[in-house]
Design an enzyme around this catalytic site. Structure first.
Site, PDB file in Angstrom:
ATOM      1  N   THR A 125      32.258   8.268   7.903  1.00 44.24           N
ATOM      2  CA  THR A 125      33.545   8.928   8.521  1.00 44.24           C
ATOM      3  C   THR A 125      33.887   8.070  10.041  1.00 44.24           C
ATOM      4  O   THR A 125      32.667   8.305  10.788  1.00 44.24           O
ATOM      5  CB  THR A 125      33.071  10.331   8.728  1.00 44.24           C
ATOM      6  OG1 THR A 125      33.210  10.754   7.525  1.00 44.24           O
ATOM      7  CG2 THR A 125      34.493  10.828   9.554  1.00 44.24           C
ATOM      8  N   LEU A 146      32.727  14.679   0.349  1.00 47.66           N
ATOM      9  CA  LEU A 146      31.526  15.563  -0.280  1.00 47.66           C
ATOM     10  C   LEU A 146      31.059  16.799   0.557  1.00 47.66           C
ATOM     11  O   LEU A 146      31.151  16.600   1.616  1.00 47.66           O
ATOM     12  CB  LEU A 146      30.221  14.568  -0.360  1.00 47.66           C
ATOM     13  CG  LEU A 146      30.597  13.069  -0.859  1.00 47.66           C
ATOM     14  CD1 LEU A 146      29.232  12.341  -1.053  1.00 47.66           C
ATOM     15  CD2 LEU A 146      31.232  13.276  -2.193  1.00 47.66           C
ATOM     16  N   ARG A 147      30.963  17.965   0.044  1.00 50.83           N
ATOM     17  CA  ARG A 147      30.455  18.772   0.759  1.00 50.83           C
ATOM     18  C   ARG A 147      29.134  18.989   0.394  1.00 50.83           C
ATOM     19  O   ARG A 147      28.687  18.859  -0.670  1.00 50.83           O
ATOM     20  CB  ARG A 147      31.073  20.407   0.096  1.00 50.83           C
ATOM     21  CG  ARG A 147      32.613  20.368   0.484  1.00 50.83           C
ATOM     22  CD  ARG A 147      33.309  21.361  -0.619  1.00 50.83           C
ATOM     23  NE  ARG A 147      33.052  21.123  -1.954  1.00 50.83           N
ATOM     24  CZ  ARG A 147      33.405  21.999  -2.960  1.00 50.83           C
ATOM     25  NH1 ARG A 147      33.712  23.198  -2.744  1.00 50.83           N
ATOM     26  NH2 ARG A 147      33.187  21.589  -4.167  1.00 50.83           N
ATOM     27  N   GLU A 148      28.288  19.539   1.616  1.00 46.93           N
ATOM     28  CA  GLU A 148      26.729  19.761   1.166  1.00 46.93           C
ATOM     29  C   GLU A 148      26.703  20.766   0.293  1.00 46.93           C
ATOM     30  O   GLU A 148      27.270  21.967   0.457  1.00 46.93           O
ATOM     31  CB  GLU A 148      26.268  19.820   2.546  1.00 46.93           C
ATOM     32  CG  GLU A 148      26.152  18.584   3.254  1.00 46.93           C
ATOM     33  CD  GLU A 148      25.379  18.614   4.809  1.00 46.93           C
ATOM     34  OE1 GLU A 148      25.722  18.059   5.748  1.00 46.93           O
ATOM     35  OE2 GLU A 148      24.342  19.482   4.712  1.00 46.93           O
ATOM     36  N   ASN A 150      39.477  16.784   7.606  1.00 46.78           N
ATOM     37  CA  ASN A 150      38.246  17.670   8.117  1.00 46.78           C
ATOM     38  C   ASN A 150      38.842  18.528   9.031  1.00 46.78           C
ATOM     39  O   ASN A 150      38.481  19.889   9.394  1.00 46.78           O
ATOM     40  CB  ASN A 150      37.071  16.889   8.509  1.00 46.78           C
ATOM     41  CG  ASN A 150      36.065  16.548   7.299  1.00 46.78           C
ATOM     42  OD1 ASN A 150      36.372  17.110   6.350  1.00 46.78           O
ATOM     43  ND2 ASN A 150      34.897  16.256   7.775  1.00 46.78           N
ATOM     44  N   ASP A 188      17.701   1.184   3.708  1.00 50.40           N
ATOM     45  CA  ASP A 188      17.359   2.004   4.974  1.00 50.40           C
ATOM     46  C   ASP A 188      16.723   1.108   5.867  1.00 50.40           C
ATOM     47  O   ASP A 188      15.544   0.880   5.283  1.00 50.40           O
ATOM     48  CB  ASP A 188      17.230   3.450   4.455  1.00 50.40           C
ATOM     49  CG  ASP A 188      17.609   4.367   5.745  1.00 50.40           C
ATOM     50  OD1 ASP A 188      18.675   5.169   5.501  1.00 50.40           O
ATOM     51  OD2 ASP A 188      17.090   4.249   6.916  1.00 50.40           O
ATOM     52  N   CYS A 192      29.735  17.638   9.904  1.00 51.36           N
ATOM     53  CA  CYS A 192      30.990  17.049   9.913  1.00 51.36           C
ATOM     54  C   CYS A 192      31.942  17.518  10.711  1.00 51.36           C
ATOM     55  O   CYS A 192      32.665  16.876  11.563  1.00 51.36           O
ATOM     56  CB  CYS A 192      31.277  17.163   8.522  1.00 51.36           C
ATOM     57  SG  CYS A 192      30.181  16.301   7.406  1.00 51.36           S
ATOM     58  N   LYS A 226      31.583  17.335  14.573  1.00 54.68           N
ATOM     59  CA  LYS A 226      31.549  16.001  14.776  1.00 54.68           C
ATOM     60  C   LYS A 226      33.004  15.317  14.730  1.00 54.68           C
ATOM     61  O   LYS A 226      33.706  14.568  15.661  1.00 54.68           O
ATOM     62  CB  LYS A 226      30.609  15.144  14.153  1.00 54.68           C
ATOM     63  CG  LYS A 226      30.519  13.926  14.134  1.00 54.68           C
ATOM     64  CD  LYS A 226      29.278  13.068  13.207  1.00 54.68           C
ATOM     65  CE  LYS A 226      29.488  13.418  11.795  1.00 54.68           C
ATOM     66  NZ  LYS A 226      30.582  12.282  11.023  1.00 54.68           N
TER      67      LYS A 226
HETATM   68  C1  UDX Z   1      32.941  19.432   5.013  1.00 52.25           C
HETATM   69  C2  UDX Z   1      33.937  19.465   4.110  1.00 52.25           C
HETATM   70  O1  UDX Z   1      34.657  20.360   3.265  1.00 52.25           O
HETATM   71  C3  UDX Z   1      33.960  18.144   3.288  1.00 52.25           C
HETATM   72  O2  UDX Z   1      35.159  17.719   2.528  1.00 52.25           O
HETATM   73  C4  UDX Z   1      33.499  16.707   4.138  1.00 52.25           C
HETATM   74  O3  UDX Z   1      33.131  15.689   3.469  1.00 52.25           O
HETATM   75  C5  UDX Z   1      32.486  17.187   4.838  1.00 52.25           C
HETATM   76  O4  UDX Z   1      32.477  18.227   5.673  1.00 52.25           O
HETATM   77  P1  UDX Z   1      30.738  20.804   4.710  1.00 52.25           P
HETATM   78  O5  UDX Z   1      30.468  20.546   6.103  1.00 52.25           O
HETATM   79  O6  UDX Z   1      29.407  20.206   3.700  1.00 52.25           O
HETATM   80  O7  UDX Z   1      31.749  19.811   4.060  1.00 52.25           O
HETATM   81  O8  UDX Z   1      30.640  22.154   4.128  1.00 52.25           O
HETATM   82  P2  UDX Z   1      31.853  23.125   4.214  1.00 52.25           P
HETATM   83  O9  UDX Z   1      31.717  23.863   2.827  1.00 52.25           O
HETATM   84  O10 UDX Z   1      33.135  22.398   4.258  1.00 52.25           O
HETATM   85  O11 UDX Z   1      31.750  24.234   5.390  1.00 52.25           O
HETATM   86  C6  UDX Z   1      31.728  23.740   6.804  1.00 52.25           C
HETATM   87  C7  UDX Z   1      31.451  24.952   7.485  1.00 52.25           C
HETATM   88  O12 UDX Z   1      32.547  25.932   7.462  1.00 52.25           O
HETATM   89  C8  UDX Z   1      30.171  25.920   7.302  1.00 52.25           C
HETATM   90  O13 UDX Z   1      29.694  26.385   8.176  1.00 52.25           O
HETATM   91  C9  UDX Z   1      30.922  27.202   6.370  1.00 52.25           C
HETATM   92  O14 UDX Z   1      30.044  28.340   6.602  1.00 52.25           O
HETATM   93  C10 UDX Z   1      32.053  27.310   7.200  1.00 52.25           C
HETATM   94  N1  UDX Z   1      33.311  27.956   6.529  1.00 52.25           N
HETATM   95  C11 UDX Z   1      33.760  27.335   5.326  1.00 52.25           C
HETATM   96  C12 UDX Z   1      33.741  28.971   7.070  1.00 52.25           C
HETATM   97  O15 UDX Z   1      33.212  29.595   7.910  1.00 52.25           O
HETATM   98  N2  UDX Z   1      34.634  29.505   6.298  1.00 52.25           N
HETATM   99  C13 UDX Z   1      35.321  29.321   5.086  1.00 52.25           C
HETATM  100  O16 UDX Z   1      36.187  29.622   4.800  1.00 52.25           O
HETATM  101  C14 UDX Z   1      34.796  27.917   4.850  1.00 52.25           C
END
Ligand code: UDX
Length: 432
Positions: free
Chosen positions: A122, A154-156, A209, A31, A261, A264
């Site tokens: 991405t 990956l999901r955070e 996504n 980095d 994610c 964006k």
């Molecule tokens: C997401 C994708 O799931 C992952 O595959 C990708 O690599 C990166 O983006 P992330 O953003 O970490 O992962 O979280 P995620 O669990 O997907 O939730 C994203 C947002 O959607 C959160 O704000 C969550 O609160 C919201 N959400 C999720 C809802 O409002 N309703 C749902 O049913 C699920």
């Protein structure tokens, strides 16, 4: 065992590099932020991810993982290079690929033997082509290399788990050699491997996504209909979810999606589609519905409290979702700013993200417990579905609140139970 260089130690790069070292490879994570590298060397993680710190310590100790800011050395000493730098949104919604391009140039000038360059970030479709062209143009000697796309899903909050237990591994390649190397790297992971061309791999990421975000906005739109019809969105989501073609996941109505994610990637996918001559209007509607959910929550608070000026509003949850400290594009930011514009006084608590929130949300009284938030507040607002909030002592909360009003932006409570406890309980898409 391969010698791997991962460039970029953000959410994707740090988790990917660490997990690849756990899989038996020798990995150097690079980095240009020397402070971040110095912190990593002291095992101070820049992000909170379950299991990450233990894996970093274990693999640094067994000398399979190291950190450095010397990109030239990292490239020269590795055969496989993952590009995992940021692709932040620009004003017009397109992805800023300047960091990717800079790394591609750096790789070219340091090319001392065959390398497989893999785009993990991405990126919009056609980026792989651009990376290949950039390397070709900047090569000092005619040395063979391959470019590939290997998007992450990956999901955070569960990034380490998701790396070792992916639903699928997508490998976008142009040569057998690149395919063989990537198959070998991922061979310890039991998951379907899908080999495609580079462009299809890039689109799989954006389309996945965008589809997940579409699913969320769809259920939020249906929640708005349920409110008007007097139906219950949680039952509707359950009924839809039994259909294997739909699936129950990502049908949780609420204040919508945030994070770095979905917002964006929707903008970037919409932009590249337009550039390719196709207006992806559906994605615009997905974003519009999502923005509407934040405004809807503020309206629900107004309906409950009437005048917001000088009212004390207790907010539980700031991060964009539970189990992460990430505040990027969190719905709480817009919602709290809208409440403050109406003169409300905000108290807020989040188990993990308050340090980051303090940089973004000013004039907020931050407290250390949900009970301190409830004390003397005119109402309680739930913005993030932390387990800690689901397990609160609700009788104690009720006593502490000035009025027993809860506005639940994530439907974490059972409406009947809340009403029996004597709360005025307001959810999203459920009967009043
Ligand atoms: C997401 C994708 O799931 C992952 O595959 C990708 O690599 C990166 O983006 P992330 O953003 O970490 O992962 O979280 P995620 O669990 O997907 O939730 C994203 C947002 O959607 C959160 O704000 C969550 O609160 C919201 N959400 C999720 C809802 O409002 N309703 C749902 O049913 C699920």
């Amino acid at each position: 065992m391969r010698k791997i260089c991962v460039i970029g130690t953000g959410y994707v790069g740090l988790v990917t590099g660490t997990c690849l070292s756990e899989l038996g490879n020798k990995v150097i994570c690079i980095d240009n932020d020397t402070k971040k590298i110095a912190a990593l060397k002291k095992f101070k993680m820049p992000i909170f991810e379950e299991g990450l710190l233990d894996l970093v310590k274990k693999n640094v100790k067994n000398k399979r993982l190291s950190f450095s800011s010397d990109i030239d050395d990292g490239i020269k000493s590795s055969e496989v290079i993952f590009i995992a730098v940021g692709t932040p949104p620009r004003e017009d919604g397109s992805a800023d690929l300047s960091y990717v391009e800079a790394v591609a140039r750096e790789i070219a000038v340091n090319m001392n033997s065959y390398k497989l360059i893999i785009d993990k970030s991405t990126v919009p479709v056609e980026t792989g082509n651009q990376v290949e062209l950039t390397i070709q143009r900047n090569l000092k000697k005619d040395i063979p290399f391959d470019v590939a796309s290997n998007p992450e899903f990956l999901r955070e909050g569960s990034a380490v788990y998701d790396t070792f237990n992916p639903d699928r591994i997508v490998i976008g390649v142009k040569s057998k050699r690149a395919e063989t190397i990537l198959r070998e790297i991922y061979s310890p992971i039991k998951a379907p491997v899908l080999v495609t061309d580079i462009k299809s791999a890039e689109i799989i990421k954006h389309a996945s996504n965008s589809f997940l975000a579409t699913k969320i906005s769809f259920i939020n739109a249906v929640a708005n209909i349920c409110e008007r019809a007097g139906a219950d969105i949680t039952k509707v989501a359950e009924g839809m979810g039994y259909d294997k073609r739909i699936g129950r996941a990502f049908l949780n109505a609420g204040i919508g999606f945030g994070g770095f994610c979905f917002p964006k990637d929707l903008e970037a996918f919409s932009w590249i589609s337009r550039k390719l001559g196709y207006d992806f209007n559906l994605l615009k509607e997905v974003m519009k519905i999502n923005d509407g959910q934040r405004k809807l929550l503020v309206k629900k608070i107004e309906d409950a409290l009437w005048v917001l000026k000088s009212k004390v509003i207790g907010v539980l949850g700031l991060s964009f979702k539970a189990d992460t400290d990430d505040m990027r594009f969190a719905p709480s930011i817009d919602i709290i700013k809208m409440l403050q514009e109406q003169g409300a006084n905000i108290k807020a608590y989040d188990p993990q993200s308050m340090d980051k929130a303090k940089e973004i949300l000013k004039d907020v009284k931050y407290e250390k417990t949900p009970y301190a938030i409830a004390k003397g507040s005119d109402c309680l607002v739930i913005l993030t579905e932390w387990k800690e909030f689901k397990n609160m002592d609700l009788a104690k909360i009720k006593k502490l609140l000035k009025h027993p009003i809860i506005i639940d932006g994530r439907n974490i409570f059972d409406p009947d139970k809340m009403k029996k406890l004597g709360f005025v309980y307001v959810g999203i898409g459920i009967k009043e």
